[in-house]
Design a protein around this motif. Structure first.
Motif, PDB file in Angstrom:
ATOM      1  N   PHE A 163       1.039  -1.192  -0.120  1.00 58.25           N
ATOM      2  CA  PHE A 163      -0.442  -0.366  -0.036  1.00 58.25           C
ATOM      3  C   PHE A 163       0.495   1.038  -0.175  1.00 58.25           C
ATOM      4  CE2 PHE A 163      -3.540  -2.499   1.796  1.00 58.25           C
ATOM      5  CZ  PHE A 163      -3.865  -2.643   1.005  1.00 58.25           C
ATOM      6  N   GLY A 164       2.336   1.604   0.899  1.00 60.52           N
ATOM      7  CA  GLY A 164       2.512   2.288   0.564  1.00 60.52           C
ATOM      8  C   GLY A 164       3.603   2.944  -0.193  1.00 60.52           C
ATOM      9  N   ALA A 165       3.954   1.511  -1.208  1.00 59.90           N
ATOM     10  CA  ALA A 165       3.767   1.525  -2.862  1.00 59.90           C
ATOM     11  C   ALA A 165       3.576   2.453  -3.650  1.00 59.90           C
ATOM     12  CB  ALA A 165       4.677   0.120  -3.222  1.00 59.90           C
ATOM     13  N   LEU A 166       2.004   1.988  -3.457  1.00 62.97           N
ATOM     14  CA  LEU A 166       1.130   2.409  -4.288  1.00 62.97           C
ATOM     15  C   LEU A 166       1.135   3.849  -4.429  1.00 62.97           C
ATOM     16  CD1 LEU A 166      -1.722   0.041  -3.933  1.00 62.97           C
ATOM     17  CD2 LEU A 166      -0.946   0.357  -6.263  1.00 62.97           C
ATOM     18  N   ILE A 167       0.934   4.545  -2.875  1.00 59.97           N
ATOM     19  CA  ILE A 167       0.567   5.564  -2.939  1.00 59.97           C
ATOM     20  C   ILE A 167       2.430   6.577  -2.755  1.00 59.97           C
ATOM     21  CG2 ILE A 167       0.589   7.130  -0.811  1.00 59.97           C
ATOM     22  CD1 ILE A 167      -0.792   5.425   1.037  1.00 59.97           C
ATOM     23  N   GLY A 168       2.888   5.717  -3.189  1.00 58.71           N
ATOM     24  CA  GLY A 168       4.085   6.106  -3.295  1.00 58.71           C
ATOM     25  C   GLY A 168       4.174   6.305  -4.632  1.00 58.71           C
ATOM     26  N   ALA A 169       4.684   5.385  -5.370  1.00 62.13           N
ATOM     27  CA  ALA A 169       4.356   5.310  -6.789  1.00 62.13           C
ATOM     28  C   ALA A 169       3.205   6.514  -7.813  1.00 62.13           C
ATOM     29  CB  ALA A 169       3.750   4.178  -7.865  1.00 62.13           C
ATOM     30  N   GLU A 170       2.462   7.454  -6.768  1.00 64.03           N
ATOM     31  CA  GLU A 170       1.666   8.423  -7.798  1.00 64.03           C
ATOM     32  C   GLU A 170       2.955   9.253  -7.400  1.00 64.03           C
ATOM     33  OE1 GLU A 170      -0.426  12.494  -6.898  1.00 64.03           O
ATOM     34  OE2 GLU A 170       0.346  11.151  -5.482  1.00 64.03           O
ATOM     35  N   ARG A 171       3.172   9.628  -6.276  1.00 61.58           N
ATOM     36  CA  ARG A 171       3.974  10.664  -5.787  1.00 61.58           C
ATOM     37  C   ARG A 171       5.426  11.034  -6.985  1.00 61.58           C
ATOM     38  NH1 ARG A 171       1.888  15.120  -4.135  1.00 61.58           N
ATOM     39  NH2 ARG A 171       0.898  14.133  -5.733  1.00 61.58           N
ATOM     40  N   GLN A 172       6.239   9.592  -6.799  1.00 58.05           N
ATOM     41  CA  GLN A 172       7.082   9.742  -7.661  1.00 58.05           C
ATOM     42  C   GLN A 172       6.658   9.565  -9.045  1.00 58.05           C
ATOM     43  OE1 GLN A 172      10.328   7.957  -6.259  1.00 58.05           O
ATOM     44  NE2 GLN A 172      10.652   8.989  -7.530  1.00 58.05           N
ATOM     45  N   PHE A 173       6.118   9.550  -9.599  1.00 53.77           N
ATOM     46  CA  PHE A 173       5.278  10.330 -10.777  1.00 53.77           C
ATOM     47  C   PHE A 173       5.170  11.497 -11.278  1.00 53.77           C
ATOM     48  CE2 PHE A 173       2.174  11.285 -13.723  1.00 53.77           C
ATOM     49  CZ  PHE A 173       2.305  10.611 -14.907  1.00 53.77           C
ATOM     50  N   ARG A 174       4.621  11.883  -9.810  1.00 50.90           N
ATOM     51  CA  ARG A 174       4.801  13.322 -10.242  1.00 50.90           C
ATOM     52  C   ARG A 174       5.900  14.451  -9.800  1.00 50.90           C
ATOM     53  NH1 ARG A 174      -0.497  14.396 -11.426  1.00 50.90           N
ATOM     54  NH2 ARG A 174      -2.141  13.141 -11.427  1.00 50.90           N
ATOM     55  N   ARG A 196       7.835  13.883  -6.676  1.00 54.61           N
ATOM     56  CA  ARG A 196       7.563  15.018  -5.385  1.00 54.61           C
ATOM     57  C   ARG A 196       8.600  14.513  -5.146  1.00 54.61           C
ATOM     58  NH1 ARG A 196       4.857  17.781  -8.487  1.00 54.61           N
ATOM     59  NH2 ARG A 196       2.873  18.050  -8.086  1.00 54.61           N
ATOM     60  N   THR A 197       8.866  15.746  -3.574  1.00 56.94           N
ATOM     61  CA  THR A 197      10.593  15.123  -2.945  1.00 56.94           C
ATOM     62  C   THR A 197      10.719  14.201  -2.161  1.00 56.94           C
ATOM     63  OG1 THR A 197      10.130  17.553  -2.797  1.00 56.94           O
ATOM     64  CG2 THR A 197      11.814  15.964  -0.932  1.00 56.94           C
ATOM     65  N   ALA A 198       9.182  13.709  -1.616  1.00 57.82           N
ATOM     66  CA  ALA A 198       9.182  11.877  -0.760  1.00 57.82           C
ATOM     67  C   ALA A 198       8.120  11.738  -2.138  1.00 57.82           C
ATOM     68  CB  ALA A 198       8.099  12.105   0.803  1.00 57.82           C
ATOM     69  N   GLY A 199       9.464  10.512  -2.360  1.00 56.93           N
ATOM     70  CA  GLY A 199       8.410   9.452  -3.453  1.00 56.93           C
ATOM     71  C   GLY A 199       8.000   7.784  -3.434  1.00 56.93           C
ATOM     72  N   PHE A 233       7.044  15.459  12.462  1.00 62.22           N
ATOM     73  CA  PHE A 233       9.026  16.636  12.547  1.00 62.22           C
ATOM     74  C   PHE A 233       9.174  15.649  10.608  1.00 62.22           C
ATOM     75  CE2 PHE A 233       8.683  16.112  16.732  1.00 62.22           C
ATOM     76  CZ  PHE A 233       9.458  17.369  17.065  1.00 62.22           C
ATOM     77  N   LEU A 234       9.128  14.290  10.053  1.00 61.98           N
ATOM     78  CA  LEU A 234       9.751  14.488   8.889  1.00 61.98           C
ATOM     79  C   LEU A 234       8.763  15.089   7.297  1.00 61.98           C
ATOM     80  CD1 LEU A 234      11.334  12.034   7.599  1.00 61.98           C
ATOM     81  CD2 LEU A 234       9.142  10.825   7.532  1.00 61.98           C
ATOM     82  N   GLY A 235       7.682  15.270   8.380  1.00 59.15           N
ATOM     83  CA  GLY A 235       6.898  15.929   7.024  1.00 59.15           C
ATOM     84  C   GLY A 235       6.976  17.525   7.165  1.00 59.15           C
ATOM     85  N   ALA A 236       7.515  18.074   8.438  1.00 64.63           N
ATOM     86  CA  ALA A 236       8.023  19.258   8.006  1.00 64.63           C
ATOM     87  C   ALA A 236       9.566  19.374   7.437  1.00 64.63           C
ATOM     88  CB  ALA A 236       8.734  19.641   9.718  1.00 64.63           C
ATOM     89  N   GLY A 237      10.914  18.301   7.151  1.00 64.66           N
ATOM     90  CA  GLY A 237      11.714  18.429   6.284  1.00 64.66           C
ATOM     91  C   GLY A 237      11.238  18.657   4.663  1.00 64.66           C
ATOM     92  N   VAL A 238       9.605  18.475   4.070  1.00 62.68           N
ATOM     93  CA  VAL A 238       9.501  18.022   3.074  1.00 62.68           C
ATOM     94  C   VAL A 238       9.716  19.694   2.537  1.00 62.68           C
ATOM     95  CG1 VAL A 238       9.420  16.398   2.757  1.00 62.68           C
ATOM     96  CG2 VAL A 238       7.475  16.704   3.094  1.00 62.68           C
ATOM     97  N   MET A 248       6.412  34.032  -0.767  1.00 65.37           N
ATOM     98  CA  MET A 248       5.648  34.265  -0.285  1.00 65.37           C
ATOM     99  C   MET A 248       4.821  32.934  -0.326  1.00 65.37           C
ATOM    100  SD  MET A 248       5.768  37.492   1.027  1.00 65.37           S
ATOM    101  CE  MET A 248       3.347  37.360   1.729  1.00 65.37           C
ATOM    102  N   ASN A 249       5.252  32.237  -0.782  1.00 66.64           N
ATOM    103  CA  ASN A 249       4.460  30.574  -0.976  1.00 66.64           C
ATOM    104  C   ASN A 249       5.510  29.034  -0.339  1.00 66.64           C
ATOM    105  OD1 ASN A 249       2.698  31.743  -3.164  1.00 66.64           O
ATOM    106  ND2 ASN A 249       4.132  31.968  -4.698  1.00 66.64           N
ATOM    107  N   VAL A 250       3.732  28.654   0.327  1.00 61.05           N
ATOM    108  CA  VAL A 250       5.073  27.167   0.043  1.00 61.05           C
ATOM    109  C   VAL A 250       4.649  25.699  -0.628  1.00 61.05           C
ATOM    110  CG1 VAL A 250       4.451  26.127   2.399  1.00 61.05           C
ATOM    111  CG2 VAL A 250       4.103  28.632   2.639  1.00 61.05           C
ATOM    112  N   ARG A 251       5.669  25.381  -0.670  1.00 62.80           N
ATOM    113  CA  ARG A 251       5.547  24.368  -1.252  1.00 62.80           C
ATOM    114  C   ARG A 251       5.899  22.679  -1.163  1.00 62.80           C
ATOM    115  NH1 ARG A 251       6.100  24.846  -6.558  1.00 62.80           N
ATOM    116  NH2 ARG A 251       7.115  22.667  -6.965  1.00 62.80           N
ATOM    117  N   GLY A 252       5.250  21.834  -0.758  1.00 60.89           N
ATOM    118  CA  GLY A 252       5.389  20.779  -0.138  1.00 60.89           C
ATOM    119  C   GLY A 252       4.128  19.925   1.150  1.00 60.89           C
ATOM    120  N   LEU A 253       3.145  20.769   0.795  1.00 55.13           N
ATOM    121  CA  LEU A 253       2.004  20.672   2.164  1.00 55.13           C
ATOM    122  C   LEU A 253       1.607  19.088   1.945  1.00 55.13           C
ATOM    123  CD1 LEU A 253       1.428  23.940   2.686  1.00 55.13           C
ATOM    124  CD2 LEU A 253       2.329  22.869   4.646  1.00 55.13           C
TER     125      LEU A 253
END
Length: 239
Positions: free
Chosen positions: A25-36, A38-41, A81-86, A92-97
């Motif tokens: 299940f983590g791989a399914l979620i991460g694959a979508e992030r990797q495709f786009r 994103r920092t955490a893939g 804490f881990l999420g804060a790293g990404v 004026m913009n915040v990315r990674g939320l």
């Protein structure tokens, strides 16, 4: 040996089921992030889900449900804490939320898997993926709604994802295309991504734009060699 006293084939099989579920299940979620891009893939989301599952499964094995609840509360704090790293602030913009929130969801999936709630882990995975994919057209549609300038100010950005080798030509092409459409660029920034991929982020001078015009510009840019994806969005700040 204490190993012979603590090892039970049934418990070991139960742990394997939990960790495998978290991995898949983590791989399914991460694959979508990797495709786009994103920092955490893929790997990060898998490790978060598997790690959360391992901690919860361990707590279930050596204590009881109450002990697992305490471990889950620590997992939630640790993922914060881990999420804060990404999360990155760019002007004026915040990315990674969204990526940070996805990591939180992966940790929740892992916790469900570690607690042997396989069906719940699967359902949560579906909801996380739906939030990152099915809601994207709705977000784009909302961003295209004309804004009331009296109540809000908007900052518009065009983001071009491309191969790093074509960076120079595509940066010039992006600026020229926006100038021709009468949307001069106030600032342009290059963000390096994985696997020789870069994002060219152009912040526009105009406070309001016509969605159709920007759609036409992004459509033309997507046909250029070396371009992977082009999109635009608007961030607002109410008075």
């Amino acid at each position: 040996m204490r190993f012979m006293m603590t090892f039970h084939i049934a418990d070991f099989f139960d742990t394997l089921v939990s960790l495998t579920t978290a991995f898949v299940f983590g791989a399914l979620i991460g694959a979508e992030r990797q495709f786009r891009l994103r920092t955490a893939g893929l790997r990060t989301n898998v490790l978060v889900a598997v790690g959360a599952a391992a901690f919860v499964d361990l707590a279930m094995a050596i204590t009881d449900a109450d002990g697992a609840v305490r471990v889950i509360s620590y997992v939630v704090s640790g993922i914060g804490f881990l999420g804060a790293g990404v999360i990155m602030k760019e002007g004026m913009n915040v990315r990674g939320l969204n990526t940070a929130a996805t990591l939180w969801g992966s940790a929740a999936v892992g916790c469900c898997a570690g607690a042997d709630m396989i069906a719940q882990a699967g359902a949560l995975t579906v909801f996380v993926l739906a939030g990152n994919t099915l809601l994207r057209p709705l977000v784009n549609a909302i961003n295209r709604i004309p804004l009331d300038e009296r109540s809000a100010e908007a900052t518009y950005q065009v983001v071009l994802t491309a191969n790093a080798a074509a960076l120079g030509d595509l940066r010039d092409a992006l600026t020229e295309s926006l100038d021709k459409a009468h949307y001069p660029v106030a600032e342009i920034e290059v963000v390096a991504r994985a696997d020789n991929v870069v994002e060219i982020v152009a912040t526009l001078v105009a406070n309001t734009v016509r969605a159709g015009e920007l759609d036409a510009v992004t459509g033309d840019l997507e046909r250029l060699p070396g371009v992977r994806h082009v999109t635009w969005d608007a961030s607002t700040s109410n008075d």
